[in-house]
Design a protein around this motif. Structure first.
Motif, PDB file in Angstrom:
ATOM      1  N   PHE A   8       7.147  -3.666   9.243  1.00  0.00           N
ATOM      2  CA  PHE A   8       6.654  -2.541   8.444  1.00  0.00           C
ATOM      3  C   PHE A   8       6.650  -1.235   9.250  1.00  0.00           C
ATOM      4  O   PHE A   8       6.813  -0.155   8.690  1.00  0.00           O
ATOM      5  CB  PHE A   8       5.271  -2.845   7.890  1.00  0.00           C
ATOM      6  N   LEU A  11      10.144  -0.092   8.897  1.00  0.00           N
ATOM      7  CA  LEU A  11      10.340   0.444   7.553  1.00  0.00           C
ATOM      8  C   LEU A  11       9.732   1.840   7.438  1.00  0.00           C
ATOM      9  O   LEU A  11      10.322   2.742   6.838  1.00  0.00           O
ATOM     10  CB  LEU A  11       9.713  -0.497   6.522  1.00  0.00           C
ATOM     11  N   ALA A  97       1.400   2.450  -1.312  1.00  0.00           N
ATOM     12  CA  ALA A  97       0.462   1.419  -0.861  1.00  0.00           C
ATOM     13  C   ALA A  97      -0.302   0.783  -2.013  1.00  0.00           C
ATOM     14  O   ALA A  97      -1.088  -0.144  -1.785  1.00  0.00           O
ATOM     15  CB  ALA A  97      -0.530   2.022   0.142  1.00  0.00           C
ATOM     16  N   ASP A  99       0.891  -1.103  -4.002  1.00  0.00           N
ATOM     17  CA  ASP A  99       1.639  -2.342  -4.229  1.00  0.00           C
ATOM     18  C   ASP A  99       0.786  -3.571  -4.561  1.00  0.00           C
ATOM     19  O   ASP A  99       1.045  -4.253  -5.562  1.00  0.00           O
ATOM     20  CB  ASP A  99       2.477  -2.639  -2.980  1.00  0.00           C
ATOM     21  N   ARG A 165       7.871  -3.118  -7.830  1.00  0.00           N
ATOM     22  CA  ARG A 165       7.063  -4.320  -7.651  1.00  0.00           C
ATOM     23  C   ARG A 165       7.496  -5.412  -8.619  1.00  0.00           C
ATOM     24  O   ARG A 165       7.601  -6.577  -8.253  1.00  0.00           O
ATOM     25  CB  ARG A 165       5.579  -3.967  -7.850  1.00  0.00           C
ATOM     26  N   TYR A 234      14.701  -4.259   5.174  1.00  0.00           N
ATOM     27  CA  TYR A 234      14.784  -4.902   3.855  1.00  0.00           C
ATOM     28  C   TYR A 234      14.950  -6.415   3.995  1.00  0.00           C
ATOM     29  O   TYR A 234      14.370  -7.193   3.231  1.00  0.00           O
ATOM     30  CB  TYR A 234      15.954  -4.322   3.046  1.00  0.00           C
ATOM     31  N   TYR A 237      11.697  -7.846   5.025  1.00  0.00           N
ATOM     32  CA  TYR A 237      10.783  -7.840   3.880  1.00  0.00           C
ATOM     33  C   TYR A 237      11.069  -9.020   2.953  1.00  0.00           C
ATOM     34  O   TYR A 237      10.159  -9.706   2.489  1.00  0.00           O
ATOM     35  CB  TYR A 237      10.931  -6.524   3.114  1.00  0.00           C
ATOM     36  N   VAL A 249       1.889 -10.143   1.752  1.00  0.00           N
ATOM     37  CA  VAL A 249       2.904  -9.162   2.141  1.00  0.00           C
ATOM     38  C   VAL A 249       2.475  -7.761   1.705  1.00  0.00           C
ATOM     39  O   VAL A 249       2.632  -6.790   2.437  1.00  0.00           O
ATOM     40  CB  VAL A 249       4.275  -9.527   1.539  1.00  0.00           C
ATOM     41  N   SER A 250       1.904  -7.669   0.505  1.00  0.00           N
ATOM     42  CA  SER A 250       1.431  -6.378   0.013  1.00  0.00           C
ATOM     43  C   SER A 250       0.290  -5.853   0.872  1.00  0.00           C
ATOM     44  O   SER A 250       0.196  -4.656   1.136  1.00  0.00           O
ATOM     45  CB  SER A 250       0.973  -6.505  -1.443  1.00  0.00           C
ATOM     46  N   GLY A 253       1.601  -4.610   4.003  1.00  0.00           N
ATOM     47  CA  GLY A 253       2.342  -3.388   3.701  1.00  0.00           C
ATOM     48  C   GLY A 253       1.496  -2.141   3.727  1.00  0.00           C
ATOM     49  O   GLY A 253       2.026  -1.023   3.776  1.00  0.00           O
ATOM     50  N   VAL A 256       2.199   0.489   6.339  1.00  0.00           N
ATOM     51  CA  VAL A 256       3.308   1.443   6.221  1.00  0.00           C
ATOM     52  C   VAL A 256       2.826   2.890   6.092  1.00  0.00           C
ATOM     53  O   VAL A 256       3.277   3.758   6.850  1.00  0.00           O
ATOM     54  CB  VAL A 256       4.247   1.066   5.052  1.00  0.00           C
TER      55      VAL A 256
END
Length: 299
Positions: A8, A11, A97, A99, A165, A234, A237, A249-250, A253, A256
């Motif tokens: 992340f 990313l 964010a 997400d 999403r 990617y 991810y 994962v969210s 995230g 980020v």
């Protein structure tokens, strides 16, 4: 655990580089160029060792692949690029964010998963933080159409989260069925998106390859975002989605926008405002309440 945050961080660095590039290239053209190059690299690296990248195999899923690509690496990427081009990078990242909250709303609507009071409080706090962030606009945002307190670039950023999403949830289902590996699916989606976006850009932006500045610094930035943002981040991810739950994962995230804020301050000279800090705290508290409830439920 280290690798997911490292991924992340990479990313986030690509997002900051994209912000710099978008000062020169139109969003649709940039997305098309980035996706086509990234997709070609991934597709080429996996083509000889995978029968799933042959036409005879792909034609069985062409409609599904087109749909997933449209909802992950095409439309959301264009919306995100437009938002990033016209927003402070930290604002665009903090909207992204949302997400985990969007994931839960989809899960509730599509699969009737339980939405507990604590999760609902977390979602409300998260969206409240994002709304507060939208009360202040930069001068460039004010040149666009506003809907209540939201500028067009902000709406584009929200739209990218909502559609992206959904697309990644569909991609996750496809990967868990072992139809494609993460690098294979990413390569396919990027190639499809790159071809469509560049074709659309020809009519929308009226630009071509000659529009790209052939300076060492610009080409280095472009190479960085293609390799790190498309190929490495990617793929990582997609690997995370296969190895961990979408909600975890969210949650990870959320690092980020923190990385993007730091990069924006250091490399782009973007200010860290009180409004941003309040919004970040609200979203962070919302995320903590949300996932604390989920962890207790799973225990």
């Amino acid at each position: 655990m280290f690798w997911i945050f490292f991924g992340f961080a990479l990313l986030a660095s690509a997002i900051s580089v994209n912000k710099i590039i978008l000062a020169t290239l139109p969003p649709t053209f940039f997305v098309g160029l980035r996706m086509l190059l990234g997709g070609a690299i991934l597709y080429g690296l996996n083509y000889r060792s995978s029968h799933r990248l042959k036409f005879s195999y792909l034609k069985q899923d062409w409609l599904l692949l087109l749909w997933i690509a449209s909802c992950t690496t095409l439309i959301p990427s264009i919306l995100k690029a437009f938002g990033l081009q016209n927003l402070v990078s930290s604002k665009a990242a903090f909207i992204g964010a949302l997400d985990p909250f969007v994931t839960t709303i989809y899960s509730y609507i599509l699969w009737r998963e339980v939405l507990t009071p604590k999760k609902l409080i977390g979602i409300i706090l998260g969206f409240a933080g994002a709304v507060i962030l939208c009360f202040s606009h930069s001068p460039i945002e004010d040149t666009f159409y506003n809907l209540l307190i939201f500028s067009l670039p902000e709406l584009a950023a929200f739209g990218a989260v909502a559609l992206g999403r959904y697309g990644w949830m569909r991609a996750q289902i496809t990967m868990k069925r072992d139809r494609y590996t993460p690098p294979e699916l990413n390569g396919i989606m990027m190639l499809i998106s790159g071809i469509i976006a560049l074709s659309a850009s020809y009519f929308i932006d009226d630009v071509g390859v000659s529009y790209i500045p052939l300076t060492p610094s610009f080409l280095s930035l472009l190479a960085y975002t293609v390799v790190i943002g498309n190929v490495v981040a990617y793929t990582m991810y997609a690997q995370f989605l296969k190895a961990y739950s979408a909600n975890f994962v969210s949650l990870a995230g959320f690092s980020v926008p923190i990385f993007v804020t730091l990069y924006g301050r250091i490399f782009l000279g973007e200010a860290i405002t009180l409004n941003l800090v309040i919004s970040a705290v609200l979203i962070l508290v919302g995320v903590f309440i949300f996932f604390n409830d989920e962890i207790k439920a799973a225990a």
